[in-house]
Each structure stands twice: as structure tokens, then as C-alpha cells.
Design an enzyme around this catalytic site. Structure first.
Site, PDB file in Angstrom:
ATOM      1  N   ASP A   1      -2.463   1.028  -1.306  1.00  0.00           N
ATOM      2  CA  ASP A   1      -1.039   1.302  -1.065  1.00  0.00           C
ATOM      3  C   ASP A   1      -0.519   0.220  -0.129  1.00  0.00           C
ATOM      4  OD1 ASP A   1       1.438   2.298  -0.461  1.00  0.00           O
ATOM      5  OD2 ASP A   1       0.701   3.958   0.766  1.00  0.00           O
ATOM      6  N   SER A   2      -0.236  -0.940  -0.699  1.00  0.00           N
ATOM      7  CA  SER A   2       0.097  -2.109   0.128  1.00  0.00           C
ATOM      8  C   SER A   2       1.582  -2.419   0.059  1.00  0.00           C
ATOM      9  CB  SER A   2      -0.677  -3.316  -0.381  1.00  0.00           C
ATOM     10  OG  SER A   2      -0.196  -3.699  -1.643  1.00  0.00           O
TER      11      SER A   2
ATOM     12  N   ASP B   1       4.403  -5.778  -0.074  1.00  0.00           N
ATOM     13  CA  ASP B   1       4.474  -6.907  -1.011  1.00  0.00           C
ATOM     14  C   ASP B   1       3.543  -8.055  -0.597  1.00  0.00           C
ATOM     15  OD1 ASP B   1       6.466  -5.777  -2.712  1.00  0.00           O
ATOM     16  OD2 ASP B   1       7.947  -6.191  -1.158  1.00  0.00           O
TER      17      ASP B   1
END
Lengths: 329, 329
Positions: free
Chosen positions: A194-195, A197
Site C-alpha cells: 500500500d504505497s 506514488d
């Protein structure tokens, strides 16, 4: 708090601020607000040139600078509270359900009986909230690089950070890339990335060595789901991610997408891959969460995800299908 | 044309303008631009309070006031040319494919052998372009209330207005409600209502008497597809539309949605209904356009629609499904 007053309290290196926003006060506001529409937060980035989405600001609740990024929380007039990292909206209370539920249940409903789950990033706790709906899960590790994100979420987004309350959760503050390297081979059933950009602290999470570490940390037939940008804006980035994943993951490699109004272009995509081993058909959820509603009592009902929309998420517009299918199976 | 110069030519009552946009020139710009981000067009409306989507403007190409609405065309920096009616984006060259292809092929691919098709609204010609891909179609009537929209589209959006070139098309300039009342009962196989929002000239197109006229103008088992707003923003409007349609259409009543980045919240929905007669299963396209590619030579390939995304469009997020299923079957 009375209208027009201002309070500032220290919170883990950041500053908690309650501030009325109006046109006259623009000079005191952070650049991302004052430079565009007075009293509005506008999201402008080289990642989506020539367009901006703006939300009306009622109050700025927190502004801080962590070791990694600028962190801001504001109360919007129609999307609830909003978390912003380096000028980019990460979540709003109104639409976070779409992202959190899809990035979590797309992988976890695609495999039988997930027990060990790793979340990389996701410091707001929303993915944890969703993982913990799965009764089969025994161990949830979360590795977030920025402690300020965790602290801010616990203070301002209790219905998101509720995920940290689950006793199966262990929080690791540190670099996800380094964390993964230390994980014994074949540890996890599922890894969720869940990063933010690929500009800023999350850049490495889109590169081939990272995907190789993910594959190694997964059991045979284990699955990964990573945030994978917008089909409308970032087909060149997606093309590279798909090619990297196709090279690394010997099971299946798929792209899915969903609607999130406050993300640029209104959509966000996910890469879903499995390692060599028991085959995984991501398009057909074999572990439906709809079937077991024991989680509803503590976490509320699912607002977005269901088995139908799971399968539908893999159906791509022709312009995207053409590019992605040339890179993946 | 040289930078910094300005030309104004008369076009059917409107004014064709080429104008460089920069911060210093804000005083000469229309209110929807100058009041928000200098040099940007921002879409602000009571239909989506507290949020605004903005596109960077390179040049304003046309500004006019018809008998019905304000009409504007501008060259954006990253979405191609943009058509704006009463301050609301109707189409951009970059993403118009999603809307035009879905609103057309969702109904036409759901019935065998459509021959007579009526389009209400859709004066830009994009729906006509898509209808004319269907070889079975013999007659296409379009009723648009505002001639300026047709003229502006022909001048500035030739790849959209190309739909008017089909010899099967008859253009009627007039009120769609009145046009429908004069149509003999059971005339059309399909009616497509490509309207703007229910504020302004399109208001009546969302009301029960209009749907009753539509049902009467359709043959038994004929289908209608109407623009039906955003599940994220307008569930209360959608709830009413579904209830109205459920009352009027005795075949099936369904809601579908798709992604359009430049529409508010990034999605737009469609009501798909059939009259009493041969049953229609909208979720399963029995007349796939993918199968016949004779249209590709003159109109280019489909950019968005395919049979998979057709079926997927009917899968709704749980929050929307709950409301819509309580009103429809």
C-alpha cells in the site's frame, strides 16, 4: 473551539493545528493551498500535468514534516477528514473504503485460508482493518517507514486506524525493502503493498529488485497486491510494472482497477501476482468474505467490496487491455 | 496564428475566439475561469459541492450564448479540446470514448439486430458515431434542442461530429420531450438519452412523464439507455430515477457505470431499461460489436468498450447496490 481561534499542539515532531480557512488568511496557509484556490486544497503534480482536483477546506487540523515527507490533515467540507502526504491526497473519510477494501480483499479472497499477511506501507491502518476481517488470518505484520503517518492516523482517523487494535497485528517502523530482505523465504501467504506514488519515499517499491524480494518472501502459490497507478494517466508506468512482474512472478500476473473519486483521474489500479505453486485464478474469488459476516460487528459492514465487483475489477477498457495483455498473460 | 493575438469570428450567434490564456489576462476571461485558478478552467457546481476539477487552458477557442445555455470550447494542455455547457465539461478529446462507447453499445449490444434508433440530446455527434458502427441499423434519428452544440462540434470536434456524416442519420433540432410525443407508438428498437445534468435544459429528461413517452415510443422488448449521474455524488437522484423507471418499464431495469476522468467523481452511470416483450438480459451482450469489425475502417477501432467491460459495468459497489436493489430487480 471557538471560530476564528487557533490552537497548536506538539505531536511527535509535527504540529497539530486547528485553523479557520478563509480567503483573507491565505498567507498563513501551506503552499499547496494558498497558491491555487484560496480556501481550497488543490492537488497539482508532474504525475498528472494540466489537471488538478480541489477540495474545499474547512479547517487545517495538522501540518508536520517527518524525516520522509510533508504530512497534512484537513477537514474538508464534503469529503470528511483528508490525509495528504507531500501534497498528494492519500485518503478521505468519504471514499477510503473503495481503496482499502479492494487492495485487501482482491488478494485475500483469491486464496484459500490465508494465515500470514504482510502489509508494506499502509501506515494509516486501513488495510489492517480490512485484513483483520478474515478469520483465518493468524499473523499480520505491517512495515511502515514513517511513524508520523501512524500517529496522525491514530489521532485523526480512528475509524481507519482501528486496524492497529487487532491483537494479530505487529507494527514495524522501518524501510519495507530492508524488512523484506530479512524475511525467511516462503513466510507469507499474501503481501499487500500500500504505497504512495513512485516519486518520493515509495520509489523503490515499483522496481524489479523489490518484486524479487516479495516473490521470495511468499510461499509457493502466495499472492501479492500492489498499488499500480491509473490506466488513464500512467500506462507507461503500468507497462513497466507489468513487464517487471511478468519476469519475476511465475504464477499469474493480472491488473485490476477500481473507482476512487479523490485519486487523480478517479481510478486506481492494482497488480495481482502469484508465485509458482498452486495456481491462483484472481478473477474468481474462492474465499468470499461475503460468506462470513462475523467481522461486521466490530468493523461495520463492507461499504464497497463484494464478490461481483471483485471479478469485474479485472475487466479492462480496450486501450488498457491492449497494452497490458501484450506484457502479461 | 501568432502568440498573443486574438481573433474573433461570428459563428451562428456565438463568437469564435482564439485567445492566449495567462495570469495577466484573467480580467478578459469568462467567470468560470478567472474566478478560480488563473489560466485554468475549474468546474464548480451545486451538483458537487466542496470539490472542483480543473484543467489547464491553452486557448479559448469559442464562447457563445445560445437560446438555452452558455457554450464554450477550449484547448486544454493535456486533455485535448474540451466542450463546456453552462460551466460543466461535456466532453474532452482524451476521454470522450468511455462515455460515448458505453452509453451506445450497452443498449445496442444487448438486443438482436437493432434497426431504428433514436438519440435524444447528443448534439456533439459522438453517440451517432458509435450507433453507426452497427451494420444492422437502418434509421438513426437525433433530436437536439440546441443547434449551437451541433455547429460547434462540427467546427471543433470533427472526430466526434463524424457521426453526422452517416447517411442513415436524420437531425431534428427541437425539444426531445415534444419530439417523443409525436412519435408513433412502438417505433424504435432503442432510445439513447445523452443529456446534461438535471439542472438546466435537460431537467425534464429525468422525470416520469418523459420516461413514459420513451416507453411508448419503443417496440415491445425495446431498450432505453439514459445518462444517470454518479454513484458517489448523486445516490438520491439515482434512487428517484430507478424508482421512476421501475414504475414505467415492465421489462428489466438496471444500473451500470463507467469511468470518465473529467466527469465529477470520475464516474458516470447509465439506466438501462426494457419494455414489456421479449426479455432483455443487459448483463450478457448477445449482439457483440467486437465480432464485426467492418466499422473500424471508417471510424477507427473502439478505444474503450468490449464485451467484458459491458458485463462488468453492471457490478456495483455494495453501498450503491444496496440502494439500487431496494428499488429495482
Amino acid at each position: 473551539m471557538a471560530e476564528g481561534t487557533q490552537s497548536v499542539t506538539e505531536l511527535n515532531g509535527g504540529v497539530s493545528v486547528e485553523m479557520e480557512v478563509n480567503n483573507g488568511g491565505a498567507a498563513e496557509l501551506p503552499a499547496s493551498i494558498s497558491s491555487v484556490i484560496p480556501g481550497w486544497f488543490s492537488e497539482i503534480s508532474p504525475m498528472w500535468p494540466g489537471e488538478a482536483h480541489s477540495l474545499k477546506v474547512e479547517k487545517i487540523l495538522f501540518q508536520g514534516k517527518s524525516d520522509y515527507q510533508d504530512v497534512m490533515v484537513f477537514q474538508s467540507s464534503t469529503y470528511g477528514k483528508v490525509l495528504v502526504l507531500d501534497g498528494v491526497i492519500q485518503l478521505t473519510e468519504r471514499d477510503e473504503c473503495a481503496y482499502q477494501e479492494m487492495i485487501t480483499h482482491l488478494p485475500l479472497c483469491s486464496i484459500p485460508n490465508p494465515k500470514k499477511v504482510l502489509v508494506i506501507g499502509g501506515g494509516d491502518g486501513g488495510v489492517l482493518r480490512e485484513v483483520s476481517r478474515h478469520a483465518s488470518v493468524e499473523q499480520i505484520d505491517l512495515c511502515e517507514i514513517d511513524k508520523m503517518v501512524v500517529d496522525v492516523s491514530k489521532q485523526f482517523f480512528p475509524s481507519v486506524a482501528v486496524g492497529f487494535d487487532d491483537p494479530r497485528v505487529t507494527l514495524h517502523i522501518g524501510d519495507g525493502v530492508a524488512f523484506l530482505k530479512a524475511v525467511p523465504e516462503g513466510t507469507y501467504d499474501a503481501i499487500i503493498v500500500d504505497s504512495s506514488d513512485p516519486i518520493g519515499p515509495a520509489q523503490e517499491l515499483f522496481e524489479k529488485p523489490f518484486f524479487a524480494s516479495v516473490a521470495k518472501a511468499l510461499r509457493p502459490g502466495g499472492v501479492v497486491c500492489t498499488q499500480a497507478e491509473s490506466i488513464w494517466l500512467h500506462m507507461h508506468i503500468i507497462e513497466d510494472i507489468v513487464a517487471n512482474c511478468r519476469h519475476i512472478f511465475k504464477g499469474s500476473v493480472n491488473y485490476a482497477w477500481t473507482t476512487v473519486p479523490t485519486y487523480p483521474s478517479g481510478v486506481i489500479g492494482f497488480m495481482l501476482c502469484s508465485t509458482e505453486g498452486p495456481p491462483v485464478n484472481f478473477k474468481n474469488p474462492i474465499n468470499p468474505i461475503d460468506a462470513d459476516d462475523s467481522h461486521v460487528k466490530t468493523k461495520g459492514p463492507l461499504r464497497f467490496y463484494n464478490s461481483e465487483i471483485h471479478s469485474a475489477a479485472f475487466c479492462l477498457p480496450s486501450f488498457a487491455r491492449k497494452v497490458i495483455e501484450s506484457k502479461a498473460n
